[in-house]
Design a protein around this motif. Structure first.
Motif, PDB file in Angstrom:
ATOM      1  N   ILE A  59      63.871  82.349 100.061  1.00  0.00           N
ATOM      2  CA  ILE A  59      64.372  81.060  99.577  1.00  0.00           C
ATOM      3  C   ILE A  59      64.201  79.976 100.639  1.00  0.00           C
ATOM      4  CG2 ILE A  59      66.443  79.820  98.840  1.00  0.00           C
ATOM      5  CD1 ILE A  59      67.428  82.442  97.600  1.00  0.00           C
ATOM      6  N   ASN A  60      64.540  80.310 101.890  1.00  0.00           N
ATOM      7  CA  ASN A  60      64.393  79.349 102.982  1.00  0.00           C
ATOM      8  C   ASN A  60      62.937  78.969 103.195  1.00  0.00           C
ATOM      9  OD1 ASN A  60      67.157  79.310 103.488  1.00  0.00           O
ATOM     10  ND2 ASN A  60      67.056  80.956 104.987  1.00  0.00           N
ATOM     11  N   ARG A  61      62.050  79.951 103.078  1.00  0.00           N
ATOM     12  CA  ARG A  61      60.624  79.681 103.248  1.00  0.00           C
ATOM     13  C   ARG A  61      60.129  78.742 102.155  1.00  0.00           C
ATOM     14  NH1 ARG A  61      55.840  82.012 101.294  1.00  0.00           N
ATOM     15  NH2 ARG A  61      54.080  81.845 102.751  1.00  0.00           N
ATOM     16  N   GLU A  62      60.568  78.996 100.918  1.00  0.00           N
ATOM     17  CA  GLU A  62      60.176  78.139  99.797  1.00  0.00           C
ATOM     18  C   GLU A  62      60.645  76.698 100.029  1.00  0.00           C
ATOM     19  OE1 GLU A  62      61.272  77.575  95.065  1.00  0.00           O
ATOM     20  OE2 GLU A  62      61.658  79.496  96.055  1.00  0.00           O
ATOM     21  N   LYS A  63      61.892  76.551 100.506  1.00  0.00           N
ATOM     22  CA  LYS A  63      62.436  75.213 100.766  1.00  0.00           C
ATOM     23  C   LYS A  63      61.640  74.494 101.853  1.00  0.00           C
ATOM     24  CE  LYS A  63      67.235  76.044  99.343  1.00  0.00           C
ATOM     25  NZ  LYS A  63      68.649  76.147  99.796  1.00  0.00           N
ATOM     26  N   GLU A  64      61.254  75.231 102.896  1.00  0.00           N
ATOM     27  CA  GLU A  64      60.495  74.639 103.995  1.00  0.00           C
ATOM     28  C   GLU A  64      59.132  74.145 103.522  1.00  0.00           C
ATOM     29  OE1 GLU A  64      60.935  73.960 107.361  1.00  0.00           O
ATOM     30  OE2 GLU A  64      63.041  74.210 106.861  1.00  0.00           O
ATOM     31  N   ILE A  65      58.468  74.946 102.682  1.00  0.00           N
ATOM     32  CA  ILE A  65      57.147  74.561 102.168  1.00  0.00           C
ATOM     33  C   ILE A  65      57.257  73.312 101.307  1.00  0.00           C
ATOM     34  CG2 ILE A  65      55.248  75.252 100.641  1.00  0.00           C
ATOM     35  CD1 ILE A  65      55.675  78.120 101.557  1.00  0.00           C
ATOM     36  N   ILE A  66      58.254  73.277 100.423  1.00  0.00           N
ATOM     37  CA  ILE A  66      58.432  72.125  99.528  1.00  0.00           C
ATOM     38  C   ILE A  66      58.794  70.871 100.328  1.00  0.00           C
ATOM     39  CG2 ILE A  66      59.876  71.180  97.685  1.00  0.00           C
ATOM     40  CD1 ILE A  66      60.047  74.020  96.541  1.00  0.00           C
ATOM     41  N   LYS A  67      59.685  71.029 101.307  1.00  0.00           N
ATOM     42  CA  LYS A  67      60.092  69.896 102.141  1.00  0.00           C
ATOM     43  C   LYS A  67      58.895  69.341 102.913  1.00  0.00           C
ATOM     44  CE  LYS A  67      63.122  68.761 106.035  1.00  0.00           C
ATOM     45  NZ  LYS A  67      64.116  69.309 107.003  1.00  0.00           N
ATOM     46  N   THR A  68      58.110  70.240 103.503  1.00  0.00           N
ATOM     47  CA  THR A  68      56.932  69.818 104.272  1.00  0.00           C
ATOM     48  C   THR A  68      55.913  69.132 103.371  1.00  0.00           C
ATOM     49  OG1 THR A  68      57.248  71.686 105.785  1.00  0.00           O
ATOM     50  CG2 THR A  68      55.101  70.614 105.825  1.00  0.00           C
ATOM     51  N   SER A  69      55.694  69.696 102.203  1.00  0.00           N
ATOM     52  CA  SER A  69      54.723  69.117 101.260  1.00  0.00           C
ATOM     53  C   SER A  69      55.170  67.742 100.786  1.00  0.00           C
ATOM     54  CB  SER A  69      54.541  70.053 100.062  1.00  0.00           C
ATOM     55  OG  SER A  69      54.043  71.307 100.470  1.00  0.00           O
ATOM     56  N   PHE A  70      56.465  67.572 100.564  1.00  0.00           N
ATOM     57  CA  PHE A  70      56.979  66.273 100.118  1.00  0.00           C
ATOM     58  C   PHE A  70      56.755  65.206 101.188  1.00  0.00           C
ATOM     59  CE2 PHE A  70      60.422  63.139  99.616  1.00  0.00           C
ATOM     60  CZ  PHE A  70      60.152  62.727  98.307  1.00  0.00           C
ATOM     61  N   ILE A  71      56.966  65.586 102.449  1.00  0.00           N
ATOM     62  CA  ILE A  71      56.698  64.658 103.548  1.00  0.00           C
ATOM     63  C   ILE A  71      55.222  64.264 103.551  1.00  0.00           C
ATOM     64  CG2 ILE A  71      56.584  64.446 106.072  1.00  0.00           C
ATOM     65  CD1 ILE A  71      59.077  66.247 106.192  1.00  0.00           C
ATOM     66  N   GLY A  72      54.356  65.248 103.282  1.00  0.00           N
ATOM     67  CA  GLY A  72      52.922  64.973 103.215  1.00  0.00           C
ATOM     68  C   GLY A  72      52.571  64.011 102.094  1.00  0.00           C
ATOM     69  N   ILE A  73      53.229  64.162 100.951  1.00  0.00           N
ATOM     70  CA  ILE A  73      52.967  63.278  99.809  1.00  0.00           C
ATOM     71  C   ILE A  73      53.333  61.834 100.165  1.00  0.00           C
ATOM     72  CG2 ILE A  73      53.668  62.699  97.453  1.00  0.00           C
ATOM     73  CD1 ILE A  73      54.081  65.722  96.997  1.00  0.00           C
ATOM     74  N   VAL A  74      54.521  61.660 100.740  1.00  0.00           N
ATOM     75  CA  VAL A  74      54.977  60.318 101.107  1.00  0.00           C
ATOM     76  C   VAL A  74      54.028  59.684 102.130  1.00  0.00           C
ATOM     77  CG1 VAL A  74      56.824  58.998 102.212  1.00  0.00           C
ATOM     78  CG2 VAL A  74      57.390  60.834 100.612  1.00  0.00           C
ATOM     79  N   GLY A  75      53.671  60.465 103.156  1.00  0.00           N
ATOM     80  CA  GLY A  75      52.783  59.950 104.192  1.00  0.00           C
ATOM     81  C   GLY A  75      51.419  59.559 103.654  1.00  0.00           C
ATOM     82  N   ASN A  76      50.865  60.390 102.774  1.00  0.00           N
ATOM     83  CA  ASN A  76      49.530  60.113 102.244  1.00  0.00           C
ATOM     84  C   ASN A  76      49.518  58.952 101.258  1.00  0.00           C
ATOM     85  OD1 ASN A  76      47.565  62.031 103.411  1.00  0.00           O
ATOM     86  ND2 ASN A  76      48.949  63.576 102.590  1.00  0.00           N
ATOM     87  N   VAL A  77      50.562  58.818 100.465  1.00  0.00           N
ATOM     88  CA  VAL A  77      50.651  57.669  99.549  1.00  0.00           C
ATOM     89  C   VAL A  77      50.710  56.367 100.355  1.00  0.00           C
ATOM     90  CG1 VAL A  77      52.111  56.490  97.868  1.00  0.00           C
ATOM     91  CG2 VAL A  77      51.683  58.935  97.633  1.00  0.00           C
ATOM     92  N   PHE A  78      51.459  56.406 101.445  1.00  0.00           N
ATOM     93  CA  PHE A  78      51.530  55.250 102.346  1.00  0.00           C
ATOM     94  C   PHE A  78      50.132  54.888 102.861  1.00  0.00           C
ATOM     95  CE2 PHE A  78      51.680  53.993 106.850  1.00  0.00           C
ATOM     96  CZ  PHE A  78      52.387  52.802 106.778  1.00  0.00           C
ATOM     97  N   LEU A  79      49.372  55.902 103.277  1.00  0.00           N
ATOM     98  CA  LEU A  79      48.029  55.655 103.808  1.00  0.00           C
ATOM     99  C   LEU A  79      47.066  55.168 102.721  1.00  0.00           C
ATOM    100  CD1 LEU A  79      47.665  58.762 106.169  1.00  0.00           C
ATOM    101  CD2 LEU A  79      48.064  56.396 106.836  1.00  0.00           C
ATOM    102  N   VAL A  80      47.200  55.701 101.521  1.00  0.00           N
ATOM    103  CA  VAL A  80      46.324  55.291 100.410  1.00  0.00           C
ATOM    104  C   VAL A  80      46.470  53.792 100.156  1.00  0.00           C
ATOM    105  CG1 VAL A  80      45.953  55.441  97.919  1.00  0.00           C
ATOM    106  CG2 VAL A  80      46.227  57.531  99.259  1.00  0.00           C
ATOM    107  N   VAL A  81      47.705  53.320 100.083  1.00  0.00           N
ATOM    108  CA  VAL A  81      47.964  51.898  99.791  1.00  0.00           C
ATOM    109  C   VAL A  81      47.349  51.000 100.854  1.00  0.00           C
ATOM    110  CG1 VAL A  81      49.751  50.143  99.551  1.00  0.00           C
ATOM    111  CG2 VAL A  81      50.056  52.393  98.488  1.00  0.00           C
ATOM    112  N   PHE A  82      47.588  51.321 102.112  1.00  0.00           N
ATOM    113  CA  PHE A  82      47.104  50.461 103.188  1.00  0.00           C
ATOM    114  C   PHE A  82      45.588  50.508 103.323  1.00  0.00           C
ATOM    115  CE2 PHE A  82      51.508  50.208 104.377  1.00  0.00           C
ATOM    116  CZ  PHE A  82      51.610  48.981 105.014  1.00  0.00           C
TER     117      PHE A  82
END
Length: 376
Positions: free
Chosen positions: A4-27
């Motif tokens: 369960i902890n591993r699943e949470k870590e993967i999802i949390k990390t991936s969500f950070i990646g989504i936010v970061g990449n969307v930011f880069l796409v716009v700029f």
């Protein structure tokens, strides 16, 4: 709990990646459209595919965590390998598009003399984007290594490759602005080919996992050493391990025991092995038994003669399960033959014939075992 902890870590990390990449796409899209630069626009598209890869990772993690059911009794853990494959496809797509658009840019430059126009603030934005991308890549790779997620490691590599592509884009911008020389198309082709090579590497690794890799040597050796330490075990052989996702293994192993042991004593040994593998190595293990009788002089002599025969066959890695049945006049043993032997059945046949020649009056049964795990 660990799963369960591993699943949470993967999802949390991936969500950070989504936010970061969307930011880069716009700029990047903003800068690319204003400057009329195909390389920056393609860089923005590349970041968009990275956001998609993070979404794929989240979906794959959720699906792989599903409990086993009647249709899939081994669980859904292998979906993670499929996730890595999809990410590899995205990397290949990004590399292919980079090469294609770069070639189009070169053609357009020679036909129309077109040259992108860059402002200083545009270069600053791209430089900041490179730093952000490197940070995302290192973060993903570190997390992926820590929790053993192939999908996160693949995403991390993808992000680091993107930062290289962005660096090439920045170099092209600087050269175009201050030297008036067109280079971005050529840099785009070079980096695109590099990304394609890396994408094929990720694809090869993920497909290899889906087909079924041999487990790491250290892991196999550790298991064998622990099994051999259990009271009553005279040897550990034929270890087979199949991965069904992170820390979800099913396997089988043969052990040698003294022929004088009772069924109850053997069951105690089998239970000890099964519990060890389940709780320490997350492996459901089936244990097979070899009765051994190498203590008497007749058996020792016959085994010695067979070992002399095997010296002539370097592709034979191991002999085990040796047993001499004096009542039936039968000699039986198993041989592990290397994958380097192009004709393993023929090798077994020759060894069987030589064993029969040296032991007249005995029938010989030789079992051919493949080298599924390390047999040294």
């Amino acid at each position: 709990m660990e799963t369960i902890n591993r699943e949470k870590e993967i999802i949390k990390t991936s969500f950070i990646g989504i936010v970061g990449n969307v930011f880069l796409v716009v700029f990047k899209a903003f800068v690319g459209i204003i400057a009329g630069s195909v390389s920056i626009i393609m860089d923005a598209v590349n970041n968009f595919t990275d956001a998609l890869s993070s979404i794929i990772t989240i979906i794959g993690t959720k699906l792989s965590a599903k409990r086993a059911d009647k249709k899939h009794p081994y669980g859904y853990g292998r979906i993670e390998y499929m996730t890595s494959t999809l990410i590899a496809v995205l990397i290949l797509f990004a590399g292919g598009m980079a090469v294609y658009e770069s070639i189009q840019s070169i053609i357009d430059h020679f036909q129309n003399g077109s040259m992108p126009s860059f402002e200083t603030y545009s270069m600053i934005i791209i430089a900041v984007a490179i730093v952000v991308k490197v940070a995302i890549g290192l973060f993903f790779r570190k997390k992926g290594q820590k929790i053993e997620s192939e999908a996160l490691k693949a995403s991390g590599m993808d992000a680091l490759f993107d930062s290289i592509l962005s660096t090439a884009t920045l170099i092209g911008m600087i050269v175009a602005k201050f030297a008036g020389v067109y280079v971005e198309g050529y840099l785009g082709i070079f980096i695109g080919l590099f990304i394609l090579k890396s994408g094929f590497g990720v694809m090869k690794e993920s497909l290899s996992s889906m087909i079924g890799d041999r487990f790491e040597r250290e892991y196999v050796v550790a298991i064998k050493e622990e099994i051999n330490k259990i009271d009553g075990v005279c040897g550990c052989y034929d270890l087979i391990l199949n991965s069904y996702g992170h820390n979800k293994n099913i396997g089988s192993v043969h052990i040698g025991v003294n022929e004088s042991l009772t069924a109850k004593e053997i069951q105690v040994i089998e239970r000890n092995i099964s519990m060890l593998l389940y709780y320490k190595y997350n492996t459901i293990m089936t244990v097979g038994i070899y009765a051994e009788n190498q203590s008497d002089e007749v058996s020792k002599k016959k085994l010695g003669s067979i070992l002399d025969i095997l010296k002539q066959y370097p592709t034979v890695l191991q002999i085990h399960g040796f047993y001499v049945d004096e009542e039936k006049k039968e000699i039986s043993y198993d041989l592990v033959v290397s994958f380097d032997d192009s004709e393993p059945e023929e090798t077994i046949c020759k060894i069987k014939e030589e064993t029969e020649r040296l032991n007249e009056g005995y029938s010989v049964v030789v079992q051919y075992d493949q080298d599924f795990s390390l047999s040294e």
